[in-house]
Design a protein around this motif. Sequence first.
Motif, PDB file in Angstrom:
ATOM      1  N   ALA A 217       0.856  -1.186   0.000  1.00 40.85           N
ATOM      2  CA  ALA A 217       0.000   0.000   0.000  1.00 40.85           C
ATOM      3  C   ALA A 217       0.891   1.235   0.000  1.00 40.85           C
ATOM      4  N   LYS A 218       0.393   2.317  -0.564  1.00 38.39           N
ATOM      5  CA  LYS A 218       1.188   3.539  -0.694  1.00 38.39           C
ATOM      6  C   LYS A 218       1.079   4.409   0.553  1.00 38.39           C
ATOM      7  N   HIS A 219       2.178   5.104   0.834  1.00 35.87           N
ATOM      8  CA  HIS A 219       2.145   6.111   1.889  1.00 35.87           C
ATOM      9  C   HIS A 219       1.595   7.400   1.293  1.00 35.87           C
ATOM     10  N   THR A 486       0.238  16.233   1.786  1.00 34.10           N
ATOM     11  CA  THR A 486       0.119  15.349   0.622  1.00 34.10           C
ATOM     12  C   THR A 486       0.762  15.922  -0.642  1.00 34.10           C
ATOM     13  N   MET A 487       1.493  17.016  -0.512  1.00 34.91           N
ATOM     14  CA  MET A 487       2.071  17.668  -1.699  1.00 34.91           C
ATOM     15  C   MET A 487       2.950  16.735  -2.512  1.00 34.91           C
ATOM     16  N   ASP A 488       3.671  15.856  -1.824  1.00 36.70           N
ATOM     17  CA  ASP A 488       4.615  14.975  -2.507  1.00 36.70           C
ATOM     18  C   ASP A 488       4.094  13.553  -2.654  1.00 36.70           C
ATOM     19  N   THR A 489       2.775  13.382  -2.528  1.00 39.12           N
ATOM     20  CA  THR A 489       2.194  12.041  -2.645  1.00 39.12           C
ATOM     21  C   THR A 489       1.092  12.057  -3.704  1.00 39.12           C
ATOM     22  N   GLU A 490       0.498  10.897  -3.922  1.00 41.84           N
ATOM     23  CA  GLU A 490      -0.554  10.752  -4.922  1.00 41.84           C
ATOM     24  C   GLU A 490      -1.957  10.852  -4.317  1.00 41.84           C
ATOM     25  N   MET A 491      -2.048  11.311  -3.079  1.00 42.98           N
ATOM     26  CA  MET A 491      -3.313  11.239  -2.356  1.00 42.98           C
ATOM     27  C   MET A 491      -4.432  12.029  -3.041  1.00 42.98           C
ATOM     28  N   LEU A 492      -4.185  13.281  -3.421  1.00 41.84           N
ATOM     29  CA  LEU A 492      -5.237  14.095  -4.023  1.00 41.84           C
ATOM     30  C   LEU A 492      -5.673  13.548  -5.376  1.00 41.84           C
TER      31      LEU A 492
END
Length: 497
Positions: A217-219, A486-492
């Motif tokens: 799973a992704k962080h 979440t700026m550096d993740t794929e969450m949005l």
Amino acid sequence: MRPKMIVGTSSDAGKSTLVSAICRVLSDRGVSVAPFKAQNMALNSAVTEDGYEIGRAQAGQAFAARTTATYNMNPILLKPESEQRSQLVLRGEVVGSFSAKEYQELKPKLFGEVLSSFRELAKSYDLVVLEGAGSPAEINLLKDELVNLKLAREVGARALLVADIDRGGMFAHIFGTIKILPDDLAALIDGYMINKFRGDPSLLESGIDQLSALINAKHFGLLRYFGGSRFDSEDSLSIPFGKSSNSGAPLKVGIIAFPHLSNYTDFDPLLTEPFVEVAYLTKKDDIHGCDLVVLPGSKSTIDDLAWLRANFDASIRNYVDGGGCLLGICGGYQMLGHVIEDGIESEVKTASGLGLLDISTKFERRKLTLTRSGRLMDSDVAIDGYQIHNGRVMYMGEVEGLFSLDESPVRHRFGESDGSRGSEGAIRANVLGTTLHGVLESDGFRRWLLRHVASNTNKDYSPGPSYLDLKEEYYNGLAKWLVAATMDTEMLDWLRS
């Protein structure tokens, strides 16, 4: 957009807060979004514009989403009445009181109601964000589970798991939650977030990399500890028993901590006042030094009245006799009267109140759930609030009302006099009472009350900012908090997929 579900490794991991943040972030981006919690267990509740009862947290999430709250956002609300029983509110209306075992037997029938509410929401919004309850890994309850991942599977939702690092053991909590789940449910979890983090994030990097590989799973981000005032909290885990907020402020407000205290979010506005200290009182000596004492709402009014008499009766009477200001809200207001006739909420048929206001209360089987508006009596101070109670309050002789209320637009759903235009609440010297929850959110009344208290005690008071402005600021702050994490993740991107 595919529906998304937020589940947590435990209660109070941050699910409700994260859903609120998501709702505000997506609303800011022009997405029509609705919150959804199939089942909520809480004594904090709110009333929708059309007169139905839902969890207070879902009403707050609707505010964050800039949409109108409806019972479809929280089709099942469980309100604990004792350690063994809870009142069941189904799609906004009470259907009965059930033990934990009885409720488990009802769940298969209730699942259809949950799905109906979800589908009605899904037809009206671009995205529905579902909130789980407790932990999704309660394997003893999976068979008839209706609020966590089995629901996500049924409605085609993808899930995110949030964990509270403040509790310790965060990596184990995430790993254990996913690994104990059946494979088909674990596969619904696309990523995880770590909440309440304080410190240097680089210290977690190696652990996050290892964990992500272990659970596939992704962080999705590291959520910093979000301090300051909270709005629209879900349950009593948020009550600061034994602590004072804003200690040392000129005015001290003491709230009696009933065993069955309900709707303590009524006092959120007091927490925003810079000249006010708020404390929850658990023993009689705590009253000393208070400038205003509040008897709050109660889910078991007669039981809490008996507890009050055993623990605070003499101290409250001495306080009032000494000129202290006393405010009762809903159940607390009913306790200030001469008599309470129950037999609905309690097995006790009749109980004598404190006799500080000339009112009596008679419980009726149908619960009243109405939004109300009006003004402070003989003034132009506007007020808004909502009523949630079975007990109907009646005046005994000539009573000075506290508010003048307008007719409720949904009074046709209730009794002939319920929701009608007229006098509400009571005031006698420094003792005040009202059935209205949420009335302290009205800036004019709150400031009037605190000025009265300050004048009574010869202390200073200067009003704080508008409560509504602070509430908007809070939810905007949550949006910034989530975006920063979440700026550096794929969450949005995941949310909008």
